[in-house]
Design an enzyme around this catalytic site. Structure first.
Site, PDB file in Angstrom:
ATOM      1  N   LYS A   1       0.881  -1.170   0.000  1.00  0.00           N
ATOM      2  CA  LYS A   1       0.000   0.000   0.000  1.00  0.00           C
ATOM      3  C   LYS A   1       0.912   1.211   0.000  1.00  0.00           C
ATOM      4  CE  LYS A   1      -3.267   2.744   2.569  1.00  0.00           C
ATOM      5  NZ  LYS A   1      -3.783   3.079   3.909  1.00  0.00           N
TER       6      LYS A   1
ATOM      7  N   GLY B   1      -8.012   9.620   9.702  1.00  0.00           N
ATOM      8  CA  GLY B   1      -8.319   9.769  11.114  1.00  0.00           C
ATOM      9  C   GLY B   1      -9.370  10.813  11.455  1.00  0.00           C
TER      10      GLY B   1
ATOM     11  N   GLY C   1     -10.689   8.291   6.393  1.00  0.00           N
ATOM     12  CA  GLY C   1     -11.762   9.225   6.703  1.00  0.00           C
ATOM     13  C   GLY C   1     -13.079   8.588   7.085  1.00  0.00           C
TER      14      GLY C   1
END
Length: 283
Positions: A110, A171, A199
């Protein structure tokens, strides 16, 4: 039987593929911020997810990357998706990815390259640069990006077979800050797996993303920081499944005006009303 065969409410109709690896759960879960490693493991099991992300830089800084941590992750029976969280240049991200491949023995990465300390917004220039290098080096890149279609095009041209646009800054728990742009990206890349990443703060946010036709949702804080992470993981799994089922079932289009669900013309209600008006309402 492995817990990944017991996904809550999992639909048997379709699998989700990432670089030739198929999974049934459309929830990806992070492994940071939990009260304890055991709570993290229990939350992963409760969610039924089959892919977990691990930050090499974060866990190394906290002294967690070691035999015990790796044993715990391996015992979960899930795919590991290492990430380059915390990297602020393409060079940093490339070096971290190479270390992660050696440690976790996977070509998956990632890819995160951060541009701003306050928003943790992806650096699209560095992201594309790193993706091109890692793609040539045999990595299978999951890029954390924005909804920018130009950058997304370049990432796909660099060999990325999946895109991971943010829903909102990491976050924040704000949900889908720009639904229009996310819908546009979904329509623009109909054949590319798209994962909303970052989010997401509530199961309803995850369901909304799935109802748009997104293929999966990646989250961490909303589960890890919940009063009961295990129950919250289950709630998200159910919401993601419900959203996907709604999308594949064919959601109704929104309307500007009301549309009766039951025809009312010619019913006794109107006949009775007409009779009352005829005799002045004395009957």
């Amino acid at each position: 039987m492995n817990h990944i065969d017991k996904i809550p409410g999992a639909a048997a109709e379709e699998l989700l593929g990432f670089y030739g690896q198929e999974v049934r759960s459309r929830m990806l879960l992070g492994t940071a911020l939990y009260p304890s490693p055991q709570v993290m493991a229990d939350a992963v099991k409760a969610s039924g997810c089959q892919i977990v992300t691990v930050s090499l830089r974060r866990e190394t800084a906290r002294g967690k990357i070691g035999a015990r941590f790796l044993e715990l992750i391996n015992a979960l029976g899930v795919h590991v998706l290492p990430n380059t969280a915390g990297c602020r240049t393409a060079k940093e991200a490339i070096t971290t990815a190479q270390m992660a491949r050696e440690l976790f023995e996977t070509p998956w990465i990632k890819l995160e390259v951060i541009a701003n300390d306050d928003t943790l917004q992806p650096d699209l220039f560095g992201l594309v640069e790193a993706a091109e290098v890692l793609g040539r080096d045999g990595f299978q890149v999951f890029p954390y990006t924005t909804e920018d279609l130009g950058a997304a095009d370049r990432l796909v041209n660099a060999g990325c077979q999946v895109l991971m646009p943010w829903g909102a800054p990491i976050g924040t728990g704000r949900g889908l800050a720009n639904p229009y742009a996310l819908r546009t990206m979904r329509n623009y890349f109909p054949g590319i797996p798209l994962v909303v990443d970052a989010g997401i703060g509530a199961p309803s946010h995850a369901a909304q993303a799935m109802e748009m036709g997104y293929d999966a949702v990646l989250l961490n804080t909303a589960v890890a920081k919940a009063a009961d992470p295990i129950r919250m993981a289950t709630a998200f799994a159910q919401a993601i499944e419900a959203g996907r089922t709604a999308f594949t079932s064919g959601l109704m289009e929104s309307r500007d005006m009301a549309a009766p669900s039951t025809p009312v013309a010619g019913t006794p209600f109107f006949e009775f009303g007409s009779a009352m008006r005829a005799d002045g309402g004395k009957s």
